[in-house]
Design an enzyme around this catalytic site. Structure first.
Site, mmCIF file in Angstrom:
data_model
loop_
_atom_site.group_PDB
_atom_site.id
_atom_site.type_symbol
_atom_site.label_atom_id
_atom_site.label_comp_id
_atom_site.label_asym_id
_atom_site.label_seq_id
_atom_site.Cartn_x
_atom_site.Cartn_y
_atom_site.Cartn_z
ATOM 1 N N PHE A 80 -30.521 -109.190 -20.302
ATOM 2 C CA PHE A 80 -31.332 -109.556 -19.135
ATOM 3 C C PHE A 80 -32.236 -110.747 -19.421
ATOM 4 C CE2 PHE A 80 -30.899 -104.888 -18.475
ATOM 5 C CZ PHE A 80 -30.442 -104.882 -17.172
ATOM 6 N N SER A 124 -25.812 -113.701 -11.117
ATOM 7 C CA SER A 124 -26.523 -113.730 -9.833
ATOM 8 C C SER A 124 -25.574 -114.135 -8.721
ATOM 9 C CB SER A 124 -27.640 -114.769 -9.940
ATOM 10 O OG SER A 124 -28.161 -115.068 -8.672
ATOM 11 N N TYR A 148 -31.394 -123.186 -12.487
ATOM 12 C CA TYR A 148 -31.311 -121.731 -12.735
ATOM 13 C C TYR A 148 -29.911 -121.218 -12.420
ATOM 14 C CZ TYR A 148 -31.492 -116.775 -11.750
ATOM 15 O OH TYR A 148 -31.187 -115.438 -11.716
ATOM 16 N N LYS A 152 -26.572 -119.623 -14.894
ATOM 17 C CA LYS A 152 -25.805 -118.375 -14.706
ATOM 18 C C LYS A 152 -24.300 -118.683 -14.691
ATOM 19 C CE LYS A 152 -29.250 -115.653 -14.697
ATOM 20 N NZ LYS A 152 -29.464 -114.803 -15.866
ATOM 21 N N LEU A 199 -39.323 -112.567 -0.771
ATOM 22 C CA LEU A 199 -39.776 -111.936 0.468
ATOM 23 C C LEU A 199 -40.490 -110.588 0.257
ATOM 24 C CD1 LEU A 199 -39.854 -111.983 3.554
ATOM 25 C CD2 LEU A 199 -37.583 -110.933 3.561
HETATM 26 P P1 NAD Z 1 -37.952 -110.612 -15.486
HETATM 27 O O1 NAD Z 1 -38.585 -111.942 -15.679
HETATM 28 O O2 NAD Z 1 -38.801 -109.517 -14.930
HETATM 29 O O3 NAD Z 1 -37.321 -110.089 -16.851
HETATM 30 C C1 NAD Z 1 -36.791 -110.951 -17.812
HETATM 31 C C2 NAD Z 1 -37.394 -110.548 -19.157
HETATM 32 O O4 NAD Z 1 -36.833 -111.385 -20.165
HETATM 33 C C3 NAD Z 1 -38.904 -110.701 -19.216
HETATM 34 O O5 NAD Z 1 -39.469 -109.499 -19.692
HETATM 35 C C4 NAD Z 1 -39.125 -111.855 -20.197
HETATM 36 O O6 NAD Z 1 -40.320 -111.704 -20.925
HETATM 37 C C5 NAD Z 1 -37.890 -111.778 -21.055
HETATM 38 N N1 NAD Z 1 -37.446 -113.029 -21.676
HETATM 39 C C6 NAD Z 1 -37.194 -114.224 -21.080
HETATM 40 N N2 NAD Z 1 -36.742 -115.104 -21.993
HETATM 41 C C7 NAD Z 1 -36.707 -114.449 -23.196
HETATM 42 C C8 NAD Z 1 -36.315 -114.810 -24.501
HETATM 43 N N3 NAD Z 1 -35.888 -116.042 -24.798
HETATM 44 N N4 NAD Z 1 -36.392 -113.875 -25.478
HETATM 45 C C9 NAD Z 1 -36.835 -112.621 -25.214
HETATM 46 N N5 NAD Z 1 -37.205 -112.213 -23.991
HETATM 47 C C10 NAD Z 1 -37.143 -113.126 -22.997
HETATM 48 O O7 NAD Z 1 -36.659 -110.837 -14.584
HETATM 49 P P2 NAD Z 1 -35.702 -109.787 -13.864
HETATM 50 O O8 NAD Z 1 -35.913 -109.924 -12.408
HETATM 51 O O9 NAD Z 1 -35.821 -108.475 -14.495
HETATM 52 O O10 NAD Z 1 -34.293 -110.442 -14.184
HETATM 53 C C11 NAD Z 1 -33.498 -110.023 -15.278
HETATM 54 C C12 NAD Z 1 -32.252 -110.879 -15.341
HETATM 55 O O11 NAD Z 1 -31.543 -110.760 -14.121
HETATM 56 C C13 NAD Z 1 -32.535 -112.366 -15.524
HETATM 57 O O12 NAD Z 1 -31.544 -112.910 -16.375
HETATM 58 C C14 NAD Z 1 -32.400 -112.914 -14.123
HETATM 59 O O13 NAD Z 1 -32.016 -114.262 -14.125
HETATM 60 C C15 NAD Z 1 -31.286 -112.038 -13.563
HETATM 61 N N6 NAD Z 1 -31.308 -111.940 -12.099
HETATM 62 C C16 NAD Z 1 -32.448 -111.513 -11.469
HETATM 63 C C17 NAD Z 1 -32.468 -111.432 -10.080
HETATM 64 C C18 NAD Z 1 -33.712 -110.978 -9.362
HETATM 65 O O14 NAD Z 1 -33.796 -111.131 -8.159
HETATM 66 N N7 NAD Z 1 -34.697 -110.388 -10.015
HETATM 67 C C19 NAD Z 1 -31.340 -111.780 -9.334
HETATM 68 C C20 NAD Z 1 -30.187 -112.197 -10.008
HETATM 69 C C21 NAD Z 1 -30.191 -112.272 -11.405
HETATM 70 C C1 UD1 Z 2 -34.062 -116.020 -4.296
HETATM 71 C C2 UD1 Z 2 -33.563 -117.076 -5.243
HETATM 72 C C3 UD1 Z 2 -32.240 -116.621 -5.849
HETATM 73 C C4 UD1 Z 2 -32.400 -115.256 -6.515
HETATM 74 C C5 UD1 Z 2 -32.898 -114.284 -5.447
HETATM 75 C C6 UD1 Z 2 -33.052 -112.902 -6.023
HETATM 76 C C7 UD1 Z 2 -34.437 -119.140 -4.206
HETATM 77 C C8 UD1 Z 2 -34.095 -120.398 -3.492
HETATM 78 N N1 UD1 Z 2 -33.409 -118.328 -4.504
HETATM 79 O O1 UD1 Z 2 -33.125 -115.923 -3.277
HETATM 80 O O2 UD1 Z 2 -31.789 -117.543 -6.807
HETATM 81 O O3 UD1 Z 2 -31.163 -114.805 -7.046
HETATM 82 O O4 UD1 Z 2 -34.146 -114.767 -4.950
HETATM 83 O O5 UD1 Z 2 -34.226 -112.274 -5.688
HETATM 84 O O6 UD1 Z 2 -35.592 -118.871 -4.547
HETATM 85 N N2 UD1 Z 2 -38.352 -115.660 3.116
HETATM 86 C C9 UD1 Z 2 -39.282 -115.852 4.105
HETATM 87 N N3 UD1 Z 2 -40.600 -115.937 3.746
HETATM 88 C C10 UD1 Z 2 -41.021 -115.826 2.463
HETATM 89 C C11 UD1 Z 2 -40.049 -115.605 1.449
HETATM 90 C C12 UD1 Z 2 -38.727 -115.542 1.805
HETATM 91 O O7 UD1 Z 2 -38.937 -115.973 5.277
HETATM 92 O O8 UD1 Z 2 -42.233 -115.914 2.199
HETATM 93 C C13 UD1 Z 2 -36.917 -115.543 3.490
HETATM 94 C C14 UD1 Z 2 -36.004 -116.563 2.842
HETATM 95 O O9 UD1 Z 2 -35.923 -117.721 3.629
HETATM 96 C C15 UD1 Z 2 -34.689 -115.779 2.763
HETATM 97 C C16 UD1 Z 2 -35.143 -114.337 2.579
HETATM 98 O O10 UD1 Z 2 -36.493 -114.285 3.036
HETATM 99 O O11 UD1 Z 2 -33.996 -115.873 3.978
HETATM 100 C C17 UD1 Z 2 -35.083 -113.867 1.137
HETATM 101 O O12 UD1 Z 2 -35.796 -114.784 0.316
HETATM 102 P P1 UD1 Z 2 -36.061 -114.506 -1.240
HETATM 103 O O13 UD1 Z 2 -36.643 -113.155 -1.400
HETATM 104 O O14 UD1 Z 2 -36.838 -115.665 -1.771
HETATM 105 O O15 UD1 Z 2 -34.606 -114.442 -1.866
HETATM 106 P P2 UD1 Z 2 -33.412 -115.533 -1.821
HETATM 107 O O16 UD1 Z 2 -33.808 -116.736 -1.092
HETATM 108 O O17 UD1 Z 2 -32.202 -114.840 -1.372
#
Ligand code: NAD
Ligand code: UD1
Length: 330
Positions: A80, A124, A148, A152, A199
């Site tokens: 992660f 993602s 970003y 991925k 959001l």
């Molecule tokens: P997060 O930031 O809460 O968790 C990531 C963790 O990785 C953190 O605890 C951070 O301290 C640690 N980290 C970052 N770089 C590091 C390194 N070099 N060495 C050791 N630790 C490190 O994020 P999350 O939302 O839990 O996301 C986890 C993974 O899922 C990420 O790779 C993210 O890109 C991917 N992802 C997240 C979402 C989302 O919406 N949250 C969507 C799609 C993909």
């Molecule tokens: C964002 C990231 C995406 C990531 C995903 C996971 C961007 C451009 N993309 O996507 O890479 O994988 O989160 O969580 O940041 N919105 C509002 N008002 C707000 C915030 C959001 O209207 O204050 C709307 C956005 O326009 C969108 C929806 O809510 O239509 C969801 O937004 P958000 O939660 O930021 O997620 P993503 O844009 O899908």
């Protein structure tokens, strides 16, 4: 199995540690706490009443990673750890490419050296770009609009190339849609620093009175009510998807969407939040956010067919659990 969870103190990682422990696995967390806190490790222990081993290391550090592999008999890695802020990745591309690519390569190398054949990678839905919904795993990937998303797509390619020459190395590429919500205990969840970009945390902070009003980014998209549509998925469902993916690794590369298969518009989410909490979040319509697409939701049938996994929690439960966590934050 003994599972090394990188980024296990983070949002999705911490919920996955809980799901792994509940499924009977042992967990070793490696996290540099760049975007998380050590207390989260204690909360995982509190929820599960189980010990876990924690190393505060940077997983781009080959020596530190090697030390973990040499000290523990690791059976699988869930990776992660990564930087994930889209806007920041545009400002600091080198940091994003170094952190996200190097960590993946260092871990893959360690797996080869120590004969660890199971690897689950956090990808993602961003890799689909602006494809036609629903997004299916077999689609050609379109360019993403930021570093970003590129990291991925690149990590997916790196891991796929490694498997081509090492068919016993088994990789699951999990493409998450929009993880939201929190563990039902309210002890772990997502607490973004500063003003949230996403959001759900924005909505909970408006409801809490920390922010004044939600800005709805655009109401002229070709969607049900003109606002952006996303596939919100409960973070505990995402966590359970990892346990299922790990259990089914059997050589080769396997790609799965982790989504619900249902799209929800911004205004539908605001209504679901009101249903869950009885709070009507004030909002105003604003300009579209640059880089946003109209609709993004999964075809989630492959994970159901092959992993026997489906997302079980609905949008009202996601709002309720996100709100509970917001209220437990100090
Ligand atoms: P997060 O930031 O809460 O968790 C990531 C963790 O990785 C953190 O605890 C951070 O301290 C640690 N980290 C970052 N770089 C590091 C390194 N070099 N060495 C050791 N630790 C490190 O994020 P999350 O939302 O839990 O996301 C986890 C993974 O899922 C990420 O790779 C993210 O890109 C991917 N992802 C997240 C979402 C989302 O919406 N949250 C969507 C799609 C993909
Ligand atoms: C964002 C990231 C995406 C990531 C995903 C996971 C961007 C451009 N993309 O996507 O890479 O994988 O989160 O969580 O940041 N919105 C509002 N008002 C707000 C915030 C959001 O209207 O204050 C709307 C956005 O326009 C969108 C929806 O809510 O239509 C969801 O937004 P958000 O939660 O930021 O997620 P993503 O844009 O899908």
């Amino acid at each position: 199995m003994n599972i090394l969870v990188t980024g296990g103190a983070g949002y999705i990682g911490s919920h996955t540690c809980v799901a792994l422990l509940e499924a009977g696995h042992s967990v070793i967390v490696a996290d540099n706490l760049n975007n998380s806190k050590a207390e989260t490790i204690d909360k995982i222990k509190q929820i599960t009443n189980t010990e876990i081993t924690f190393y505060q290391i940077d997983v781009t550090d080959e020596t530190a990673v090697g030390a973990i592999f040499s000290q523990h008999e690791i059976n699988g890695v869930i990776h992660f750890a990564g930087l994930k802020a889209v806007g920041e990745s545009v400002e600091k591309p080198l940091e994003y490419y170094c952190n996200n690519l190097v960590s993946t390569m260092v871990l893959a190398k360690a797996c080869q050296k120590y004969n660890v054949s199971r690897f689950v990678f956090s990808s993602s839905a961003a890799v689909y770009g602006d494809n036609t919904v629903p997004f299916v795993e077999t689609m050609n990937l379109l360019p993403t609009t930021n570093p970003y998303g590129e990291t991925k797509a690149m990590c997916e390619r790196i891991l796929t190339d490694i498997v081509k020459v090492n068919p016993a190395f088994s990789v699951s590429l999990l493409r998450y849609f929009n993880p939201v919500g929190a563990h039902e205990s309210g002890l772990i969840g997502e607490a973004p620093n500063g003003i949230p970009n996403n959001l759900m945390p924005y909505v909970t902070q408006v409801a809490k009175g920390k922010l004044k009003k939600l800005k709805v980014f655009g109401n002229d998209y070709p969607t049900v009510d003109g606002t952006g549509v996303r596939d919100y998925i409960h973070v505990v469902d995402v966590a359970e998807g990892h346990v299922a993916a790990l259990d089914h690794l059997m050589g080769g590369v396997h790609i799965y969407n982790l989504g619900t298969g249902r799209g929800t518009s911004v205004l539908e989410l605001v209504s679901a939040f009101a249903e869950a909490t009885e709070i009507k979040v004030p909002y105003e319509i604003a300009d579209r956010r640059p880089g946003d697409i109209a609709s993004c939701y999964a075809d989630a049938s492959k994970a159901k067919r092959e992993l026997g996994w489906v997302a079980k929690r609905d949008i009202v439960a996601m709002c309720r659990d996100a709100w509970r966590f917001e209220n437990k934050l100090l």
